[in-house]
Design a protein around this motif. Sequence first.
Motif, PDB file in Angstrom:
ATOM      1  N   GLU A  77       0.861  -1.224  -0.209  1.00  0.00           N
ATOM      2  CA  GLU A  77       0.000  -0.165   0.032  1.00  0.00           C
ATOM      3  C   GLU A  77       0.946   1.436  -0.022  1.00  0.00           C
ATOM      4  O   GLU A  77       1.766   1.432   0.593  1.00  0.00           O
ATOM      5  CB  GLU A  77      -0.837   0.020   1.365  1.00  0.00           C
ATOM      6  N   HIS A  78       0.324   2.161  -0.567  1.00  0.00           N
ATOM      7  CA  HIS A  78       1.047   3.743  -0.691  1.00  0.00           C
ATOM      8  C   HIS A  78       0.287   4.425   0.303  1.00  0.00           C
ATOM      9  O   HIS A  78      -0.898   4.832  -0.064  1.00  0.00           O
ATOM     10  CB  HIS A  78       0.770   4.338  -2.047  1.00  0.00           C
ATOM     11  N   LEU A  79       1.010   4.589   1.500  1.00  0.00           N
ATOM     12  CA  LEU A  79       0.124   5.337   2.431  1.00  0.00           C
ATOM     13  C   LEU A  79       0.102   6.877   2.627  1.00  0.00           C
ATOM     14  O   LEU A  79       1.210   7.439   1.757  1.00  0.00           O
ATOM     15  CB  LEU A  79       0.940   4.847   3.913  1.00  0.00           C
ATOM     16  N   PHE A 126       5.263   3.478   2.592  1.00  0.00           N
ATOM     17  CA  PHE A 126       4.840   2.581   1.696  1.00  0.00           C
ATOM     18  C   PHE A 126       4.567   1.522   2.808  1.00  0.00           C
ATOM     19  O   PHE A 126       5.584   1.423   3.684  1.00  0.00           O
ATOM     20  CB  PHE A 126       5.715   1.899   0.702  1.00  0.00           C
ATOM     21  N   LEU A 127       3.558   0.555   2.902  1.00  0.00           N
ATOM     22  CA  LEU A 127       3.600  -0.426   3.546  1.00  0.00           C
ATOM     23  C   LEU A 127       3.861  -1.646   3.072  1.00  0.00           C
ATOM     24  O   LEU A 127       3.586  -1.878   1.954  1.00  0.00           O
ATOM     25  CB  LEU A 127       2.100  -0.595   4.122  1.00  0.00           C
ATOM     26  N   GLN A 168       5.362  -5.695   3.005  1.00  0.00           N
ATOM     27  CA  GLN A 168       5.391  -7.114   3.829  1.00  0.00           C
ATOM     28  C   GLN A 168       6.903  -7.673   3.068  1.00  0.00           C
ATOM     29  O   GLN A 168       7.016  -7.760   2.159  1.00  0.00           O
ATOM     30  CB  GLN A 168       4.355  -7.786   3.071  1.00  0.00           C
ATOM     31  N   MET A 182       5.648  -7.026   8.591  1.00  0.00           N
ATOM     32  CA  MET A 182       5.185  -5.748   8.174  1.00  0.00           C
ATOM     33  C   MET A 182       6.398  -4.686   8.410  1.00  0.00           C
ATOM     34  O   MET A 182       6.729  -4.550   9.535  1.00  0.00           O
ATOM     35  CB  MET A 182       3.680  -5.658   8.372  1.00  0.00           C
ATOM     36  N   ARG A 183       6.558  -3.866   7.445  1.00  0.00           N
ATOM     37  CA  ARG A 183       7.256  -2.665   7.839  1.00  0.00           C
ATOM     38  C   ARG A 183       6.746  -1.389   6.919  1.00  0.00           C
ATOM     39  O   ARG A 183       6.074  -1.525   5.837  1.00  0.00           O
ATOM     40  CB  ARG A 183       8.827  -2.788   7.586  1.00  0.00           C
ATOM     41  N   GLN A 184       6.766  -0.289   7.596  1.00  0.00           N
ATOM     42  CA  GLN A 184       6.549   1.055   6.953  1.00  0.00           C
ATOM     43  C   GLN A 184       7.792   1.454   6.494  1.00  0.00           C
ATOM     44  O   GLN A 184       8.587   1.719   7.385  1.00  0.00           O
ATOM     45  CB  GLN A 184       5.527   1.705   7.636  1.00  0.00           C
ATOM     46  N   TYR A 222       9.873   4.642   4.453  1.00  0.00           N
ATOM     47  CA  TYR A 222       9.819   5.734   4.011  1.00  0.00           C
ATOM     48  C   TYR A 222      10.819   6.180   2.766  1.00  0.00           C
ATOM     49  O   TYR A 222      12.147   5.664   3.085  1.00  0.00           O
ATOM     50  CB  TYR A 222      10.147   7.053   4.994  1.00  0.00           C
ATOM     51  N   TRP A 230      10.316   3.856   8.697  1.00  0.00           N
ATOM     52  CA  TRP A 230       9.477   4.976   9.161  1.00  0.00           C
ATOM     53  C   TRP A 230       9.160   5.266  10.353  1.00  0.00           C
ATOM     54  O   TRP A 230       8.979   3.832  11.103  1.00  0.00           O
ATOM     55  CB  TRP A 230       8.048   4.922   8.335  1.00  0.00           C
TER      56      TRP A 230
END
Length: 976
Positions: free
Chosen positions: A337-339, A355-356, A358, A369-371, A373, A412
């Motif tokens: 996903e583009h957050l 971005f989220l 996996q 999972m990682r966010q 930047y 992030w």
Amino acid sequence: MREQLITKTKKQAIFVHNLLNDFGGLLELLRRYLEQEEWLNAYLIATGLNQIVEDYLHPDPFQLSKVAKNLALLHAPLGAISSRPVLVTSKRLTRLYQQSPTNLLLIGWQAEMAALVQQLARFTLIPPTSPAKINDQAETLLTRAQAFPSALLKEVVRLPSCFRSFDQHPDDLQCLAKAFAGKYPDRNCPLLVAGVRTSGSYLAPLLAAFLEQQGYRNVRTITVRPGRHLLKAEIDLLQDLRKAGGLLLLTDDPPTSGNSLAQLMKEFERLGLAPHRMVLLLQLFGEKTSLPAILQNYPSVLLPWPEWSIHQKLSAPHVQVALSALLEPAITPDVLEHLPLPAPKWNRTHTGALFLVQLRDSVNNRQWMRQIYVKGAGLGYFGEYSLAVARQLSRYLPKVYGLQDSLLYQAWLPEEHSLSELDPSSLQPLLKVMAAYVADRNRALPVEQDFSRQLAGQRPVWEAAGELLFQVYARVRPYTVPFHLLTHPVSRRLLRVGRPSVIDGSMQFSNWYAVRPQGLLKVDFDYRAFSNLDLYCYDPVYDLAGLAAALELASVKANSPENLQAQLLRSEYEALTGERVSEERWLLYRLVSLQDQKSNPAGEHTEIRRSLARTLQSYYASTFFKGLAPSSEGRLCALDIDGVLETDQFGVPALSPASASSLRALILHGYRPILATGRSLPEVRERCHNYHLSGGVAEYGSVLYNHQSGKTEVLLSASEQAELAQLRCELDKTEGVYLDPDYRFAVRAYRRDSTGHRCGLWPEQVATALERSGKGSKIYPIPGESQTDFMVVGVNKGTGLRALATELNPAVQAGGSKPFAFAVGDSSSDLPMFQLAELAFAPSHAHKTIRHAGVSFTRHSYQAGLREATAQLLGHNAGNCPICRFTPFSTDTQLLLELFSALDADLAGKARHALWLAFKMRNDRKRAEDYVAARAILEPVSASFKATLAPGVRSGSVQVFTPSQSPEKGDDRRIN
């Protein structure tokens, strides 16, 4: 196009952590990049070398072009008459300079370097199959350059905003070239690509290479800087283009106002080029309609913001490919996903995306999972700098995955972990980590010298500090242009650094995150030090001062009268490094840090103004008032603040040496000064703390403060407070009127003039507000230069002072006639105060309404008037008796206070002070040069002498003392 990062094991990566290299340093870097066949970085370095020489060959002697530009602003016909001869003189001096034998050789070298830059630009598109020839040509140029004048070798490169601070990319230039080719299909038309230095120096050769790729057969390049006179060869090139019917293509980074480009195009028109033969090739931070109006009549080929290549690089598919290359082979990323991100406060910087992701580990058969930047970092080695910093400071930073396609990939940190909204009192446990970050950064990223000292005209921190110090002459600004050159040497001397290093420059609390289990982490660690926002500095204490400024702002918001955390931060740093930070260095860096936060001149800066004022107060507290113990029984003195104790000389109210010494003398002689002012209660409380005062009356007598007990007493009734609240609501609804939120028991309102400065309300605004609120008979206005205040009828400084005098001295009865020994004020609002004093004085600038109120006027104005009045009370000038005599200040303190003393002088006095300061700085510089020369002579003598000593015989080292460090009588040290 993607820049080439070194990944082959047989090549050693080059990590540059200092981007402001001088000419000599760039020569060595170019050699290394050519050996590694890193064509993009070689191009960037070669362009930097070429830019330095071009600026060196296009000087502005004595800044005459700027002088002529300023003179041209004068009213006609004076402007045109006075600016023309200055401009002609500048042009003739430049011609003489360019025709010297040394510079004629430099002109030839620069032409060869420009050809090398163009060849390297082509290599960034298509790498050569046989680079040996280009390397040999480059080596010949570099070898000849080593014999250049030392002044040129010390010149520092200017960083291009396009590739360092913005996300412009060669791919964007390729799009511009294609768009131009579609609009101008004649491939035989001669083209001259003119880049506006500095960004244009880097854009023009690449743009020319892409135009050649599009089939244009005659493409040449030139770079220009607005206001600088061209070389004869450059003028000939433009004339040849005009005769051949060619096109001049101008390129630069995205324009803001467009004034520089418009000025250049006017200059080219004077050389005979027709406007329709000049084409703008530009990227924009908005749509095509955002091109400044001043440029819209010229032909143009534009690349609007939505079409920049950065957006494709920040797409999910591209990010997934990049992460696959950066992560370990066993880990597979899947961008889910583009957050969303908050809208940026400033668009002329790097953009980013969240971005989220996996991550799957095929070896350990797990996923998580990682966010992540992703943000722009800069092209080539401008972006690799981020990795160089991250490698050295990883313990303080979020995880950095790597750099790909000019984008930095990092973990992030959630906003809920940010310290931006944290109570300053809870920050104390974290200050040690912050101080350690500054100290460790200083150790990890050292540089050989403070390159910022060579950046005059580019607004390094020392120059910004010099601009602040220049305001000691602000009352006569139109006549004080030469004084500006005097304050820069003072700030350079006060801000010298012992161990220079690459600083952070972005230390506000919003960039700090408390994350478990990592601890305290820092973001935006790689941008500000070398950004387009200037304020270059290599002193870690500036980072420390940035934190202190943030703590000061937090203390102001919390209405705390002191900033204990800032002092703790400074103590932690001094303990970690063993370095003592002088009061002057600490003061100037904090002032510059706070001034830097005034990003919007039309906005509200009440908290910043108070923070600046408190910073100056704390400096005087550490110099004039340190260790003072106010009397608890002495006679009372009432002093106004604005125009008497302080004036608005630094853009904020501040003491001067005259008022500080007067206040100190009164306290030491047993008097108890108290403040009687229209300023807010928090401001009075702060001054009582810093100046060691017994108390004060704030907001025109509506509230009093007893500093000895810490007690506050409001003298307004509930109905009177309600009446002021109604007026406040009415003023708040008036367009163009601002209210100061610090005033709770009075109303302070102001408007802003065309320059953004605060000023009092128009009379009709005052009348309308009083009429609409229905309080015209119950509230009276108090006009001022920068505001209009409002107070309830029957309440004034006199009522507040009598109440405070009764509290501080119970022997004073409410009906007593003269509870004050001494009072100084300068306006009609001070008349009730004068009636309570045995001796009443007013400085010579005081309002004419108090001329016949039984007040003695001094010969001097402002703080000098207070000094004169105090001398009449004490019988001698402040500091001229054993009781109030000063202990010697340090050399730096003496220098800064001597400069501040210009605040107390009139126009003639400021001129005399300026001449004295110039003479002093010249003599100090001469003594310093003699000191260095003496060491160079005596140290070899000392070494030879030691070599002649018998074994076991000890020898002291040779010591050379400056005049201010000469041995005292009886000291057994000697100058050898």
